[in-house]
Design a protein around this motif. Structure first.
Motif, mmCIF file in Angstrom:
data_model
loop_
_atom_site.group_PDB
_atom_site.id
_atom_site.type_symbol
_atom_site.label_atom_id
_atom_site.label_comp_id
_atom_site.label_asym_id
_atom_site.label_seq_id
_atom_site.Cartn_x
_atom_site.Cartn_y
_atom_site.Cartn_z
ATOM 1 N N GLY A 135 0.806 -1.205 0.000
ATOM 2 C CA GLY A 135 0.000 0.000 0.000
ATOM 3 C C GLY A 135 0.842 1.258 0.000
ATOM 4 N N PRO A 136 0.196 2.419 -0.067
ATOM 5 C CA PRO A 136 0.912 3.690 -0.025
ATOM 6 C C PRO A 136 1.776 3.826 1.226
ATOM 7 C CG PRO A 136 -1.356 4.022 -0.716
ATOM 8 C CD PRO A 136 -1.251 2.598 -0.256
ATOM 9 N N VAL A 137 2.725 4.745 1.166
ATOM 10 C CA VAL A 137 3.780 4.842 2.171
ATOM 11 C C VAL A 137 3.256 5.033 3.591
ATOM 12 C CG1 VAL A 137 4.029 7.328 1.778
ATOM 13 C CG2 VAL A 137 5.955 6.013 2.698
ATOM 14 N N GLU A 138 2.105 5.698 3.756
ATOM 15 C CA GLU A 138 1.612 5.980 5.101
ATOM 16 C C GLU A 138 1.223 4.723 5.877
ATOM 17 O OE1 GLU A 138 -1.969 6.707 2.322
ATOM 18 O OE2 GLU A 138 0.211 7.011 2.299
ATOM 19 N N TYR A 139 1.026 3.615 5.177
ATOM 20 C CA TYR A 139 0.659 2.381 5.887
ATOM 21 C C TYR A 139 1.866 1.811 6.634
ATOM 22 C CZ TYR A 139 -3.890 2.759 3.929
ATOM 23 O OH TYR A 139 -5.141 3.237 3.622
ATOM 24 N N ARG A 140 2.978 1.627 5.948
ATOM 25 C CA ARG A 140 4.165 1.108 6.628
ATOM 26 C C ARG A 140 4.704 2.085 7.678
ATOM 27 N NH1 ARG A 140 6.965 -3.396 5.084
ATOM 28 N NH2 ARG A 140 6.517 -4.311 3.039
ATOM 29 N N GLU A 141 4.603 3.356 7.397
ATOM 30 C CA GLU A 141 5.271 4.344 8.244
ATOM 31 C C GLU A 141 4.408 4.869 9.388
ATOM 32 O OE1 GLU A 141 8.358 6.031 4.836
ATOM 33 O OE2 GLU A 141 6.971 7.410 5.808
ATOM 34 N N CYS A 142 3.088 4.701 9.296
ATOM 35 C CA CYS A 142 2.225 5.273 10.325
ATOM 36 C C CYS A 142 1.093 4.335 10.736
ATOM 37 C CB CYS A 142 1.649 6.609 9.837
ATOM 38 S SG CYS A 142 0.525 7.416 10.999
ATOM 39 N N ILE A 143 0.238 3.952 9.802
ATOM 40 C CA ILE A 143 -1.008 3.276 10.151
ATOM 41 C C ILE A 143 -0.771 1.865 10.679
ATOM 42 C CG2 ILE A 143 -3.209 2.429 9.247
ATOM 43 C CD1 ILE A 143 -3.152 4.838 7.300
ATOM 44 N N LEU A 144 0.033 1.063 9.978
ATOM 45 C CA LEU A 144 0.249 -0.310 10.433
ATOM 46 C C LEU A 144 1.027 -0.375 11.749
ATOM 47 C CD1 LEU A 144 0.882 -2.146 7.039
ATOM 48 C CD2 LEU A 144 -1.216 -2.039 8.378
ATOM 49 N N PRO A 145 2.058 0.447 11.944
ATOM 50 C CA PRO A 145 2.699 0.450 13.271
ATOM 51 C C PRO A 145 1.741 0.841 14.389
ATOM 52 C CG PRO A 145 4.148 1.463 11.662
ATOM 53 C CD PRO A 145 2.823 1.249 10.971
ATOM 54 N N LEU A 146 0.828 1.786 14.117
ATOM 55 C CA LEU A 146 -0.150 2.174 15.125
ATOM 56 C C LEU A 146 -1.094 1.017 15.436
ATOM 57 C CD1 LEU A 146 -1.426 4.330 16.937
ATOM 58 C CD2 LEU A 146 -2.796 5.066 14.954
ATOM 59 N N CYS A 147 -1.515 0.300 14.397
ATOM 60 C CA CYS A 147 -2.388 -0.859 14.622
ATOM 61 C C CYS A 147 -1.692 -1.898 15.493
ATOM 62 C CB CYS A 147 -2.805 -1.473 13.294
ATOM 63 S SG CYS A 147 -4.012 -0.507 12.357
ATOM 64 N N ARG A 148 -0.424 -2.172 15.210
ATOM 65 C CA ARG A 148 0.300 -3.150 16.020
ATOM 66 C C ARG A 148 0.492 -2.660 17.447
ATOM 67 N NH1 ARG A 148 3.015 -3.998 10.909
ATOM 68 N NH2 ARG A 148 4.573 -2.419 11.400
ATOM 69 N N GLU A 149 0.790 -1.366 17.588
ATOM 70 C CA GLU A 149 1.011 -0.783 18.918
ATOM 71 C C GLU A 149 -0.236 -0.831 19.775
ATOM 72 O OE1 GLU A 149 1.364 3.748 20.620
ATOM 73 O OE2 GLU A 149 2.290 3.304 18.675
ATOM 74 N N ARG A 150 -1.387 -0.548 19.178
ATOM 75 C CA ARG A 150 -2.626 -0.428 19.946
ATOM 76 C C ARG A 150 -3.545 -1.636 19.835
ATOM 77 N NH1 ARG A 150 -3.191 4.676 22.226
ATOM 78 N NH2 ARG A 150 -1.137 5.667 22.082
ATOM 79 N N GLY A 151 -3.125 -2.655 19.109
ATOM 80 C CA GLY A 151 -3.964 -3.841 18.992
ATOM 81 C C GLY A 151 -5.220 -3.613 18.180
ATOM 82 N N ILE A 152 -5.144 -2.745 17.187
ATOM 83 C CA ILE A 152 -6.295 -2.464 16.319
ATOM 84 C C ILE A 152 -6.252 -3.422 15.129
ATOM 85 C CG2 ILE A 152 -7.482 -0.733 14.916
ATOM 86 C CD1 ILE A 152 -5.992 1.411 16.562
ATOM 87 N N ALA A 153 -7.356 -4.081 14.848
ATOM 88 C CA ALA A 153 -7.417 -4.981 13.691
ATOM 89 C C ALA A 153 -7.275 -4.173 12.405
ATOM 90 C CB ALA A 153 -8.736 -5.743 13.691
ATOM 91 N N PHE A 154 -6.673 -4.772 11.388
ATOM 92 C CA PHE A 154 -6.519 -4.123 10.084
ATOM 93 C C PHE A 154 -6.993 -5.085 9.003
ATOM 94 C CE2 PHE A 154 -4.431 -3.060 6.136
ATOM 95 C CZ PHE A 154 -4.532 -1.680 6.085
ATOM 96 N N ARG A 155 -7.733 -4.544 8.017
ATOM 97 C CA ARG A 155 -8.192 -5.342 6.890
ATOM 98 C C ARG A 155 -7.812 -4.646 5.575
ATOM 99 N NH1 ARG A 155 -8.832 -8.124 10.634
ATOM 100 N NH2 ARG A 155 -10.659 -9.347 11.279
ATOM 101 N N PRO A 156 -7.132 -5.351 4.673
ATOM 102 C CA PRO A 156 -6.805 -4.795 3.354
ATOM 103 C C PRO A 156 -8.024 -4.843 2.448
ATOM 104 C CG PRO A 156 -5.981 -7.033 3.515
ATOM 105 C CD PRO A 156 -6.604 -6.719 4.855
ATOM 106 N N ILE A 157 -8.387 -3.706 1.830
ATOM 107 C CA ILE A 157 -9.639 -3.691 1.067
ATOM 108 C C ILE A 157 -9.475 -3.156 -0.362
ATOM 109 C CG2 ILE A 157 -11.212 -3.666 3.022
ATOM 110 C CD1 ILE A 157 -10.372 -0.411 1.233
ATOM 111 N N ASP A 158 -8.232 -2.863 -0.774
ATOM 112 C CA ASP A 158 -8.054 -2.330 -2.129
ATOM 113 C C ASP A 158 -8.238 -3.453 -3.143
ATOM 114 O OD1 ASP A 158 -7.649 -0.505 -4.126
ATOM 115 O OD2 ASP A 158 -5.589 -0.004 -3.571
ATOM 116 N N ALA A 159 -8.533 -3.093 -4.390
ATOM 117 C CA ALA A 159 -8.818 -4.107 -5.408
ATOM 118 C C ALA A 159 -8.604 -3.524 -6.794
ATOM 119 C CB ALA A 159 -10.259 -4.600 -5.274
#
Length: 249
Positions: A82-106
């Motif tokens: 995905g775009p750069v903000e996922y590796r650098e911000c969103i996915l680390p935040l999900c791992r840090e806070r235990g937030i589930a993540f679902r990939p939905i692009d197509a």
């Protein structure tokens, strides 16, 4: 579940869940590389992170394809995820806070390759059909540039802070851009935009079915926002927050 130390969490009791058996959904625009551009410091990663925590989602849907998610083990291995903000911000935040993540692009790689071929040289003009002459081509391109300039002016308004990205005028400019694209490049618009957004919306509704009576945050590039809003508003399983939900947070 997200914590509330970065910003005030929007209280669940204040907002409610609407009808029983629905999922509360908000759409949060992202800017890809522009989050790191000094001209867009009014929407940097710190603000993006803060808005995510403000919404306090049970799950985040993101602009990542399932196949890319699987190939990179959720962004923990090398490769495109995905775009750069996922590796650098969103996915680390999900791992840090235990937030589930679902990939939905197509989207299909072959459609991207075909679009790149069509948009070069004479194929660009020919893809619009014989009825589109040089004068019409020039007119559409001039209008396209004017719309792009207005769009950039609107989202660069640092004095507005995050409100600049939730302005209804921005949403309307995006719609105008794609009406022009329908005239100029109808095949690309159908395959790479309309079909893509339809698939993304269906994937989001599938995720919402897992979180009925909960809340899901959809993070997608700003240009997707008005179209996904329209599509998700058709689902009885979704309770959409106002499109400008974060303007005043």
């Amino acid at each position: 579940m997200a914590h509330n130390d970065d910003r005030r969490v929007i209280n669940r009791g204040d907002r409610g869940h609407g009808s029983a058996g629905t999922c509360t959904v908000a759409i949060l625009p992202t800017l890809h590389d522009l989050h790191k551009d000094p001209a867009f410091a009014h929407y940097d990663y710190n603000i993006l992170r803060s808005l995510i925590l403000t919404f306090d989602p049970d799950c985040i849907c993101g602009e990542v394809r399932p196949e890319d998610w699987e190939a990179t083990a959720g962004g923990t291995r090398e490769g495109y995820c995905g775009p750069v903000e996922y590796r650098e911000c969103i996915l680390p935040l999900c791992r840090e806070r235990g937030i589930a993540f679902r990939p939905i692009d197509a989207y299909r790689d072959e459609d991207v390759a075909e679009s790149n071929q069509r948009s070069g040289g004479e194929a660009h003009a020919g893809s619009r059909g014989n009825s589109c002459g040089v004068a019409q081509k020039d007119s559409v391109e001039t209008a396209w540039q004017a719309v792009t300039d207005v769009f950039l002016q609107l989202i660069r308004r640092s004095e507005c802070g995050v409100r600049a990205f939730f302005d209804p005028a921005v949403m309307e400019v995006i719609r105008v851009k794609h009406r022009l694209q329908q005239q100029a490049l109808p095949v690309q618009e159908a395959r790479l935009w309309q079909a893509r957004n339809l698939r993304m919306a269906a994937n989001i509704v599938d995720v919402c079915a897992e979180y009925l009576d909960g809340r899901v945050l959809v993070t997608v590039g700003l240009e997707h926002v008005p179209f996904l809003w329209d599509l998700l508003s058709l689902s009885h399983a979704v309770r959409l927050m106002p499109i400008d939900w974060a303007r005043e947070t």
